[in-house]
Motif scaffolding. Structure first.
Motif, PDB file in Angstrom:
ATOM      1  N   ASP A  12       0.536  -1.174   0.381  1.00  0.00           N
ATOM      2  CA  ASP A  12      -0.012  -0.281  -0.147  1.00  0.00           C
ATOM      3  C   ASP A  12       0.966   0.994   0.219  1.00  0.00           C
ATOM      4  OD1 ASP A  12      -1.848   2.144   0.916  1.00  0.00           O
ATOM      5  OD2 ASP A  12      -3.213   0.076   1.211  1.00  0.00           O
ATOM      6  N   ASP A  59      -3.359  -2.226  -1.976  1.00  0.00           N
ATOM      7  CA  ASP A  59      -3.807  -1.726  -2.741  1.00  0.00           C
ATOM      8  C   ASP A  59      -4.777  -1.648  -3.492  1.00  0.00           C
ATOM      9  OD1 ASP A  59      -5.536   1.206  -2.021  1.00  0.00           O
ATOM     10  OD2 ASP A  59      -3.519   1.996  -2.017  1.00  0.00           O
ATOM     11  N   SER A  87      -9.225  -0.405  -0.256  1.00  0.00           N
ATOM     12  CA  SER A  87      -9.096  -0.079  -1.175  1.00  0.00           C
ATOM     13  C   SER A  87     -10.065   1.284  -0.367  1.00  0.00           C
ATOM     14  CB  SER A  87      -9.576   0.178  -2.630  1.00  0.00           C
ATOM     15  OG  SER A  87     -10.346   0.987  -3.378  1.00  0.00           O
TER      16      SER A  87
END
Length: 370
Positions: A12, A59, A87
């Motif tokens: 991420d 992500d 997300s």
């Protein structure tokens, strides 16, 4: 799986999201270890290829490569790792793509603890039920690092391990600098992702081996973030080498501290032992043996902490107890026996030396004050 735990990688570009996931996940309870972190999809891809984790938490939108492209690439390479997408976009097409990529779930940010842990638990159950899983694949030196400086690398690696075992920090620093120079001379200031990732985890495995051979568990010596280095688009090979060196030094210092604590006398525990046994045939030698220290060292520390040597400390305890018993109308002969004196004459002699008067005189003084 590594060290009996399922492995996971966090991918991420937002550091706070990775921190939150670390904090809210019941990693130990579920038997999961976070082995690496990446802040972009390209490094995430290299980490997964090199480390073959059981679970990927990624992500969707990230620099260089999206999470969806990352997982799509991995699926085409026959990667069967469990995938949990996180997300900030509640987008139907994203969710649909995630399903097509056989993701375990698609969690919206901010991720809720109960949602994350429910999906982690689901991943663990599915992994434990699957037969013939390839999730136990280990990092293999020959299988990953194909370079013409391989022999020089392994020689340096061996010398670094020797300096670790010798606790020689100066030599460790010099040899780590030689390692960095070798790689930069051979590959340039920015080695390829797979080489950087391999070297990091090769030395991390070395650190685990070193700690284990010293008789400690990795978790006792290092904190949970020590096992996870964040690979990002602004990656610096020099900084990575420095971080490895810092981990080595931290491990050495922590183990040295634990050794000193182990050998350190717990004076309170020793005093408690003496107070429980001072009426018996207790001796300096027996007490020292009981705590695995020399009698000379025990005597020195006891005097430093209490102001009295071993015999003086016991005499003080016996005399204070004798004075207490005088107030209870117990016969002086019985008081002598109760405080560890087999001969009444010896008791009288010690008592007078300690208080300046005999037990009978003290008893008379007490009665006259009533």
């Amino acid at each position: 799986m590594r060290n009996g735990k399922y492995t996971t990688i966090l991918i991420d570009d937002e550091s706070w999201t990775r921190d939150v996931l670390r904090y809210i996940g019941k990693w130990d309870e579920l038997g999961i270890e976070i082995v690496a972190e990446a802040s972009d999809g390209e490094y995430g891809l290299e980490l997964v290829v090199s480390l073959n984790p059981d679970i990927i938490i990624s992500d969707v939108k990230m620099p260089n490569m999206s999470g969806l492209t990352l997982v799509d690439t991995l699926r085409k390479r026959d990667c069967h790792a469990k995938v949990i997408f996180v997300s900030g976009y509640d987008d139907f097409q994203f969710v649909r793509n995630a399903v097509q990529l056989q993701a375990t779930d698609y969690l919206l940010k901010p991720v809720k603890p109960e949602e994350l842990n429910a999906q982690l638990e689901r991943c663990v159950k599915e992994l434990s039920q699957e037969q013939g899983s390839d999730s136990t694949k280990d990092l293999s030196l020959q299988g990953v690092l194909h370079v013409n400086w391989f022999t020089d690398y392994t020689d340096l690696r061996t010398s670094i391990y020797e300096s670790l075992k010798a606790n020689n920090l100066d030599l460790l620093q010099k040899r780590m600098e030689s390692l960095e120079a070798l790689v930069i001379q051979s590959e340039g200031d920015s080695p390829s992702k797979n080489i950087a990732i391999y070297i990091h985890f090769d030395f991390h495995n070395m650190l685990q081996k070193f700690i284990s051979e010293c008789g400690y568990s990795f978790n006792k010596i290092m904190d949970e973030k020590a096992s996870s280095y964040v690979f990002s688009s602004n990656f610096s090979f020099h900084e990575m080498i420095q971080s490895i060196r810092a981990l080595f030094i931290k491990a050495i210092m922590k183990m040295e501290h634990l050794k000193k604590e182990k050998n350190k006398i717990d004076i309170k525990l020793i005093c408690k032992y003496i107070e429980s046994n001072y009426t018996e045939n207790i001796s300096l030698e027996k007490t020292a043996e009981n705590f695995y220290i020399s009698k000379e060292y025990l005597s020195k520390v006891l005097k430093s902490e209490t102001g009295a040597g071993f015999s003086g400390y016991i005499t003080g305890l016996r005399m204070k107890k004798a004075k207490e018993l005088l107030l209870t109308d117990v016969a002086i002969k019985e008081i002598a026996e109760m405080t560890g004196y087999k001969e009444l004459g010896h008791f009288y002699k010690v008592f007078k030396k300690y208080y300046g008067i005999t037990p009978g005189e003290m008893l008379n003084n007490i009665r006259n004050q009533e």
